[in-house]
Design an enzyme around this catalytic site. Structure first.
Site, PDB file in Angstrom:
ATOM      1  N   CYS A   1     -13.398  51.187  -4.788  1.00 34.48           N
ATOM      2  CA  CYS A   1     -12.753  51.252  -6.096  1.00 34.48           C
ATOM      3  C   CYS A   1     -13.625  50.587  -7.165  1.00 34.48           C
ATOM      4  O   CYS A   1     -13.911  49.395  -7.077  1.00 34.48           O
ATOM      5  CB  CYS A   1     -11.388  50.580  -6.055  1.00 34.48           C
ATOM      6  SG  CYS A   1     -10.533  50.672  -7.647  1.00 34.48           S
TER       7      CYS A   1
ATOM      8  N   HIS B   1     -18.060  57.483  -0.293  1.00 28.83           N
ATOM      9  CA  HIS B   1     -18.071  58.100  -1.615  1.00 28.83           C
ATOM     10  C   HIS B   1     -19.526  57.997  -2.058  1.00 28.83           C
ATOM     11  O   HIS B   1     -20.013  56.907  -2.323  1.00 28.83           O
ATOM     12  CB  HIS B   1     -17.148  57.350  -2.574  1.00 28.83           C
ATOM     13  CG  HIS B   1     -17.009  58.024  -3.895  1.00 28.83           C
ATOM     14  ND1 HIS B   1     -15.864  58.681  -4.252  1.00 28.83           N
ATOM     15  CD2 HIS B   1     -17.873  58.170  -4.915  1.00 28.83           C
ATOM     16  CE1 HIS B   1     -16.026  59.196  -5.470  1.00 28.83           C
ATOM     17  NE2 HIS B   1     -17.242  58.893  -5.875  1.00 28.83           N
TER      18      HIS B   1
ATOM     19  N   ASN C   1     -17.065  61.857   0.834  1.00 26.21           N
ATOM     20  CA  ASN C   1     -16.035  61.806  -0.196  1.00 26.21           C
ATOM     21  C   ASN C   1     -16.705  61.822  -1.565  1.00 26.21           C
ATOM     22  O   ASN C   1     -17.749  61.248  -1.755  1.00 26.21           O
ATOM     23  CB  ASN C   1     -15.219  60.523  -0.014  1.00 26.21           C
ATOM     24  CG  ASN C   1     -14.142  60.354  -1.043  1.00 26.21           C
ATOM     25  OD1 ASN C   1     -14.291  59.562  -1.956  1.00 26.21           O
ATOM     26  ND2 ASN C   1     -13.066  61.081  -0.899  1.00 26.21           N
TER      27      ASN C   1
ATOM     28  N   GLN D   1      -4.268  53.152   3.031  1.00 28.79           N
ATOM     29  CA  GLN D   1      -5.381  52.434   2.420  1.00 28.79           C
ATOM     30  C   GLN D   1      -4.876  51.226   1.643  1.00 28.79           C
ATOM     31  O   GLN D   1      -3.882  51.303   0.925  1.00 28.79           O
ATOM     32  CB  GLN D   1      -6.144  53.364   1.482  1.00 28.79           C
ATOM     33  CG  GLN D   1      -7.420  52.768   0.934  1.00 28.79           C
ATOM     34  CD  GLN D   1      -8.162  53.751   0.061  1.00 28.79           C
ATOM     35  OE1 GLN D   1      -7.712  54.079  -1.024  1.00 28.79           O
ATOM     36  NE2 GLN D   1      -9.303  54.222   0.551  1.00 28.79           N
TER      37      GLN D   1
ATOM     38  N   LYS E   1     -13.653  52.584   3.303  1.00 23.24           N
ATOM     39  CA  LYS E   1     -14.229  53.521   2.339  1.00 23.24           C
ATOM     40  C   LYS E   1     -15.201  52.732   1.466  1.00 23.24           C
ATOM     41  O   LYS E   1     -14.863  51.657   0.978  1.00 23.24           O
ATOM     42  CB  LYS E   1     -13.146  54.138   1.457  1.00 23.24           C
ATOM     43  CG  LYS E   1     -13.725  55.071   0.400  1.00 23.24           C
ATOM     44  CD  LYS E   1     -12.642  55.626  -0.499  1.00 23.24           C
ATOM     45  CE  LYS E   1     -13.279  56.466  -1.603  1.00 23.24           C
ATOM     46  NZ  LYS E   1     -12.262  56.948  -2.543  1.00 23.24           N
TER      47      LYS E   1
ATOM     48  N   ASN F   1     -17.330  64.157  -5.421  1.00 22.70           N
ATOM     49  CA  ASN F   1     -18.085  65.295  -5.908  1.00 22.70           C
ATOM     50  C   ASN F   1     -17.497  66.637  -5.484  1.00 22.70           C
ATOM     51  O   ASN F   1     -18.190  67.632  -5.409  1.00 22.70           O
ATOM     52  CB  ASN F   1     -19.547  65.217  -5.467  1.00 22.70           C
ATOM     53  CG  ASN F   1     -20.477  65.820  -6.501  1.00 22.70           C
ATOM     54  OD1 ASN F   1     -20.764  65.150  -7.472  1.00 22.70           O
ATOM     55  ND2 ASN F   1     -20.920  67.039  -6.337  1.00 22.70           N
TER      56      ASN F   1
END
Length: 146
Positions: A40, A107, A139, A11, A79, A141
Site C-alpha cells: 500500500c 505488484h 499484480n 488481507q 503482497k 497493470n
C-alpha cells in the site's frame, strides 16, 4: 463470500507479528490464509508506517512475518511492491520466503508510483518467480478485459 469461494485470503496491515498472528487467529475459521499488505503506497500507510513504507525497514518486515508465520493457525502470505534495483528486490523476496511466507503477490511497480501511471515491471516479477520456491502472483497493470 460463499463456501465455494476458495481459496479465500484475508488481507491486513500490521506493524507487529503478534498483531498479525492475533488477526489470523480471529479469522482462521473463515479463511484459508492471511495476507500482509506490504504494497500500500497511500498517504495513510506512510503516516501509519505500514504497507509499502515498511520497505525502508526490511528487518522489521522479517520480524513481523517470522513471528506471524510461527504463531498463525493459517498460512501467511504477503503482497509487495518492487525496488528500482533488481538485486534488492530479489533479496527482499528471498527474505520473505525465509520468513515463512507461503505465497507472494507482487505488484510490479515502485512504491512511488501510487497513481498506477507507470507500467508494471513484468520482467522483474518473472525474476522473482525464478528466485523463490513459493507461488508468486503477478499484480498490477491490468488495463482492460478483452
Amino acid at each position: 463470500s460463499c463456501k465455494t469461494d476458495r481459496p479465500l485470503i484475508m488481507q491486513f496491515h500490521a506493524r507487529s507479528g503478534e498483531d498479525l498472528a492475533a488477526a489470523a487467529a480471529m479469522v482462521a475459521p473463515y479463511v484459508d490464509a492471511v495476507d500482509l499488505n506490504l504494497g500500500c503506497p497511500q498517504f495513510c500507510a506512510r503516516k501509519g508506517r505500514y504497507g509499502a513504507f515498511l520497505m525502508d525497514h526490511l528487518d522489521r518486515i522479517e520480524s513481523i512475518l517470522s513471528t506471524a508465520s510461527s504463531r498463525s493457525p493459517v498460512p501467511i502470505t504477503a503482497k509487495i511492491r518492487v525496488f528500482k534495483d533488481e538485486a534488492r528486490t530479489l533479496a527482499y523476496a528471498k527474505m520473505l520466503e525465509r520468513s515463512g511466507v507461503q505465497m507472494l503477490t507482487v505488484h510490479g511497480r515502485l512504491r512511488e508510483d501510487n497513481e498506477g501511471l507507470d507500467p508494471a515491471n513484468w520482467a522483474l516479477i518473472r525474476a522473482i518467480k525464478e528466485a523463490v520456491r513459493i507461488p508468486v502472483l503477478a499484480n498490477g497493470n491490468i488495463l482492460w478485459y478483452r
